[in-house]
Scaffold this active site. Sequence first.
Site, short mmCIF file in Angstrom:
data_model
loop_
_atom_site.label_atom_id
_atom_site.label_comp_id
_atom_site.label_asym_id
_atom_site.label_seq_id
_atom_site.Cartn_x
_atom_site.Cartn_y
_atom_site.Cartn_z
N ARG A 43 -52.74 110.46 119.35
CA ARG A 43 -51.29 110.39 119.10
C ARG A 43 -50.89 111.40 118.03
O ARG A 43 -49.84 112.01 118.09
CB ARG A 43 -50.86 108.98 118.67
CG ARG A 43 -49.41 108.92 118.20
CD ARG A 43 -48.84 107.51 118.16
NE ARG A 43 -49.62 106.61 117.34
CZ ARG A 43 -49.63 106.58 116.00
NH1 ARG A 43 -48.89 107.42 115.31
NH2 ARG A 43 -50.38 105.73 115.36
N TYR A 95 -27.08 116.13 130.16
CA TYR A 95 -27.99 115.23 130.86
C TYR A 95 -27.71 113.80 130.37
O TYR A 95 -27.54 113.59 129.17
CB TYR A 95 -29.43 115.65 130.57
CG TYR A 95 -30.43 114.73 131.23
CD1 TYR A 95 -30.65 114.80 132.60
CD2 TYR A 95 -31.11 113.78 130.49
CE1 TYR A 95 -31.55 113.94 133.20
CE2 TYR A 95 -32.01 112.93 131.09
CZ TYR A 95 -32.22 113.01 132.45
OH TYR A 95 -33.10 112.15 133.06
N ASP A 166 -31.43 123.09 125.99
CA ASP A 166 -32.14 122.41 127.08
C ASP A 166 -32.15 123.38 128.25
O ASP A 166 -31.13 123.60 128.90
CB ASP A 166 -31.42 121.10 127.42
CG ASP A 166 -32.12 120.32 128.54
OD1 ASP A 166 -32.93 120.91 129.28
OD2 ASP A 166 -31.82 119.12 128.69
N LYS A 191 -39.80 118.33 135.64
CA LYS A 191 -39.03 119.00 136.69
C LYS A 191 -39.79 120.23 137.20
O LYS A 191 -40.86 120.08 137.75
CB LYS A 191 -37.64 119.34 136.16
CG LYS A 191 -36.96 118.17 135.39
CD LYS A 191 -36.67 116.97 136.26
CE LYS A 191 -36.26 115.73 135.50
NZ LYS A 191 -35.16 115.89 134.55
C1 PLP Z 1 -34.75 115.30 133.42
C2 PLP Z 1 -34.01 115.99 132.36
C3 PLP Z 1 -34.14 115.61 131.01
C4 PLP Z 1 -35.01 114.45 130.59
O1 PLP Z 1 -36.35 114.65 130.91
P1 PLP Z 1 -37.37 113.45 131.32
O2 PLP Z 1 -38.64 114.18 131.53
O3 PLP Z 1 -36.81 112.77 132.53
O4 PLP Z 1 -37.42 112.52 130.15
C5 PLP Z 1 -33.42 116.32 130.06
N1 PLP Z 1 -32.62 117.34 130.42
C6 PLP Z 1 -32.46 117.73 131.69
C7 PLP Z 1 -31.56 118.86 132.00
C8 PLP Z 1 -33.16 117.07 132.70
O5 PLP Z 1 -32.99 117.46 133.98
#
Ligand code: PLP
Length: 367
Positions: A43, A95, A166, A191
């Site tokens: 961790r 998001y 992001d 993703k």
């Molecule tokens: C999916 C997503 C997140 C969050 O990510 P997780 O892996 O589902 O926790 C944040 N920002 C965007 C643009 C996303 O598509």
Amino acid sequence: MPDWTPATWLIAAGRSRVAGDPLNVAPVFASNFYLPADRLYSRTDGTPTSDALEELLGGLEHGRALAFASGMAAVAVVFGRLPVGSRIAVPTDPYHGVAGIVDEGEAHGRWTVDRLDQADTPAWLDALRTCDLVWLESPENPMMTVADLPTICGAPRRDGTLVAVDSTFATPLNQQPLDYGADIVMHSATKFIGGHSDLLGGVLITRDDELYDEFHRRRLLYGATIGAMEAFLTIRGARTLALRLERAQQNALELAQRLDAHPGIARVLYPGLPSHGTHDVARAFMTGFGAMLSFETTGTGERASEVCARAELINHATSLGGVESTMERRAVIAGQERIPPTLIRLSVGCEDVEDLWADLDQALRPS
Ligand SMILES: *Cc1c(COP(=O)(O)O)cnc(C)c1O
């Protein structure tokens, strides 16, 4: 990174290259390690597997990466460091998990929030002079609005203001926010980076050693470290990111053009279409328009639901970035009621584009 292109780096990085070692770093299933050692507890210190993933992802953005158990774990670490009384700027429709954190902190009186249209560059330039954290998401989910990242990230700002991007929809291949002047880039590795809808992972990348240390400390305090299996799978998926993205965004442009000409479609939102409000902005700095698009069907939200249900190849599912195409209505998700009811978000995968089009065309046929 040696003098390799990103596509090569994705395949070559994160390997030991020591004689007798396996080519692929194994998933090291361990919570603790024999003492004395630099690595005590996973961790706190990660595993050799997460180290390899961090080398791979950090190199792509020319910074130091920290891998997290999910994208949201990475997001929570960035917002968690803000002192009470901070002021933050976020897009109007970030998001939904990010919106959840932002709204809750606001309700608890932790911070005040400026919600800005991502296309309104002057508003973001102002925010750089007044906010402690400026959080961009580009392209933005699900309207695909692209922020003018080079202008915003490179503009003068108040001392101490941090800019975070992001960059999940763009992947590390289509834009490099740190190069433009951002302090932090975040990806949901769940993703496109992972690419196979079989893991959760997230990453923060920065060039600032103090920020890196702070994020590292918070990751261990929150218990947000990525698991060894997830790190292994993320590396395995990332090896083919350049190939997958190339195919998927070719498919996306073709589908966007055909949908645009379809009588059952009211509007297509894809930054690669000249009709998109931020097409020119995207074209100026992005090296690809990505594989995410949204479209609105004619008629009612129910008709849009029918289209999702009738698809046979395209998976009716949430999430995005996999080799397999997925689509869903966004307005039915709690907190997303502001999204148009007929809007369907399509994550374009790597299938043959003619098969994808045939499926969309039959799903769109009037019932
Ligand atoms: C999916 C997503 C997140 C969050 O990510 P997780 O892996 O589902 O926790 C944040 N920002 C965007 C643009 C996303 O598509």
